[in-house]
Structure formats: C-alpha cells, structure tokens
Scaffold this active site. Structure first.
Site, PDB file in Angstrom:
ATOM      1  N   LYS A   1       0.805  -1.229   0.000  1.00 16.66           N
ATOM      2  CA  LYS A   1       0.000   0.000   0.000  1.00 16.66           C
ATOM      3  C   LYS A   1       0.841   1.283   0.000  1.00 16.66           C
ATOM      4  CE  LYS A   1      -4.203  -1.985   1.940  1.00 16.66           C
ATOM      5  NZ  LYS A   1      -5.264  -1.861   2.936  1.00 16.66           N
TER       6      LYS A   1
ATOM      7  N   ASP B   1     -10.336   2.363   2.136  1.00 17.44           N
ATOM      8  CA  ASP B   1     -10.650   1.585   3.350  1.00 17.44           C
ATOM      9  C   ASP B   1     -11.488   2.405   4.338  1.00 17.44           C
ATOM     10  OD1 ASP B   1      -9.308  -0.756   2.558  1.00 17.44           O
ATOM     11  OD2 ASP B   1      -7.392   0.019   3.256  1.00 17.44           O
TER      12      ASP B   1
END
Ligand code: ATR
Length: 301
Positions: free
Chosen positions: A74, A111
C-alpha cells in the site's frame, strides 16, 4: 444473474498482494461483473515487493484499467501514483489504482470510506454520532490510520489506544501533521491517545469504538478477545473490522449489552465500490444478495 462472458474487449482489473490467496476481492468483483452483465474480469495478482513497480507498469502496458493493492504494497502504491486523493495523502497509503488513458496513475485510499459507508449502511447517522462524542480506535496500524482519516473527515475527535503506546502517539502526531499540511486553511484535527490498560474505564465518554486490531480474529493471536464494556454509555456504537467470525466475541458482548454494533465484512464490501465504478463503469450496491454470496464464499474456506 447473467452468465459469465468475456470477449477480447473485456475490461480488466485485479488485486496485487503478497500473498494474495486470502483476498476476497476477486470473488466480489467477479460476482458484481456477472450481475451487471459487464464484459470484464478481475484477477488475483501475486507480486513480490521487489517486483511491484514492474508489475504495475506491465499491467498498464497490457491494458488493465487499474488494480486494488493490498499488503504489503500500500505504501509502494502511494509512491507510484502520479496523483492521489487527499485522504490517501493523509493516510500515506493507497489501495486503489486507476490507470488513466493518458498513462498517468491515480491512487486513492478507500478503506476509510468503506468503513464509514458500512456504518451508514447499518443505519448509523455518522455525522450525528460525531457530535455526540469521540471515536476510540483500538490499534495503531494501517487500518487504524485509514479509518481515523475518514473519521476526522466526518468531524470526529479521534483517540487511539494501542498495546504499544509509542505507536499510538506516533500515529496521532503523524496524522495531525499530515492533516495540517493538506488542509492548512481548515480547522486543526482533534487527536489524542489513551493507555491500553485504561481505555475500558474511559468508555463512558465515547460515541464510537472501533477495533482495528486482529484481536478476536479466528486463527489470530487472541480469538476469544472480548473487552469489558460495562462502562460504555448506552449510545455507544461498537464496531469491528475483523470479519472472521462475522460476529466477533467483542461484538457479541456489545450486542448483549444492548449496544448498536457494526461488523467488519461490510467495510470490505463497501471499500470495493469506488474501484469497481472506476474500472468497470457501474455503480454497485452492497445488498443482501452480495453479502449472502460473500458469506457463502467465506464459509467454503
Ligand atoms: P494493520 O496494518 O492491518 O492494521 P498491524 O500494523 O500489524 O496491522 O497492526 C496490528 C494492530 O493490532 C497493532 O495495533 C497491534 O498492536 P501493537 O502495535 O502493540 O503490536 C495490535 N495487536 C495485535 N495483537 C495484539 C494483542 N495480542 N494485544 C493487543 N494488540 C494487538
């Protein structure tokens, strides 16, 4: 549901991880593709850290529309993006890459969006909740960071509590600095920390409690973990990002106390919506059929 069809013009995307075998994203996106009758496919892509950049360039060259990115990539995804949205910039990580026609790469972090969208889908008025009291986040890893960023955006005061106190302090300081850098004109964020052995005592002040750790996860370090919630106000919303089991011991304890609860599976499903829209061009819904389909897939594991 339409039958699965794919042609030479299929729209392509995937999830890059290492390992990637645990990811539910291929099941979810291919379910939605079939349901919408879209000519497309979404595949798992196992890519070692030192091959991340070459893999992304290769996917671009092969005509992919983009990719989800999961652990451990990420931060690398953040670095490779030419442009990132403000929440991703603050979180310092990207989980959704969109390859644009001009060759540039757009990165976003969905997220936190997924977490908040799931609360809303569970009937929780998130803005009203933010005015009722702070959000207490257990944990100080990547998930805490993304969720905190979205909760700050929604106007919450955010408090971290983590077994390793230095990580909570560090995260609060970093987020504070990142927020001020990105929104120099706006209000400063309200961030603080509580010691790990003290948060249960402070629950009466909190509006929202979020477990962002792996505590309570089946097969994890402490599958039976259930904190003492006896000090909670009766308005507390208790939420968990762990989704195996779907009702963790923590959420069960909260439900038995009559608290509003929100489970982790919905976050996973909602975080997928922005990518699906960007790559495949359709709005999707996390409806009962989607949840049932993913639950069935999980139970086969
Ligand atoms: P992620 O990026 O997915 O959030 P992570 O960085 O590994 O994952 O973070 C996991 C979180 O769970 C951390 O906050 C960790 O606490 P530490 O920073 O003290 O390691 C927390 N965690 C994991 N096992 C724990 C346990 N047995 N008790 C308390 N906290 C735990």
């Amino acid at each position: 549901m339409s039958e699965f069809r794919i042609t030479g013009k299929a729209k392509l995307a995937g999830v890059i991880g290492y390992p990637v075998t645990h990811s539910l994203s291929p099941v979810l996106h291919n379910y939605w593709l079939a349901r919408h009758g879209i000519d497309g496919a979404y595949v798992p892509l196992s890519v070692a850290p030192d091959a991340f950049v070459i893999a992304v360039k290769g996917l671009q060259a092969a005509g992919f529309r983009g990719a989800n990115v999961t652990i451990p990539h990420k931060e690398a995804a953040f670095a490779i993006a030419d442009e990132v949205d403000p929440m991703a910039r603050i979180a310092g990580s990207v989980n959704t890459l969109v390859f644009r026609e001009d060759g540039s790469i757009h990165g976003s972090s969905t997220d936190g969006f997924g977490y908040v969208a799931n609360l809303e889908a569970d009937g929780i008025d998130v803005s009203a909740l933010a005015s009722r009291g702070p959000a207490l986040l257990l944990g100080a890893g990547g998930a805490a960071r993304s969720i905190a960023t979205s909760l700050l955006e929604k106007g919450f005061q955010v408090i971290f509590s983590n077994r390793t106190a230095e990580r909570a302090d560090g995260l609060a300081k970093e987020l504070d600095a990142a927020w001020r850098r990105n929104f120099p004109e706006g209000d400063a964020p309200w961030l603080s920390t509580i010691a790990w052995d003290e948060w249960e005592e402070q629950l009466g002040d909190m509006a929202l409690l979020v477990n962002t750790t792996s505590l309570g996860m089946q097969g994890g370090p402490a599958p039976d973990w259930a904190p003492n919630l006896s000090k909670a106000s009766r308005h507390l919303v208790a939420s968990d990002i762990v989704y195996v089991p779907q009702e963790t011991p923590f959420l069960k304890a909260a439900r038995e106390l009559g608290l509003t609860t929100s489970g982790g599976l919905g976050m996973l499903l909602h975080q997928a919506r922005p990518g699906f829209k960007a790559w495949f061009g359709a709005d999707t819904e996390v409806d009962e059929a989607t949840v049932a389909y993913i639950r069935a897939a999980l139970s086969r594991r």
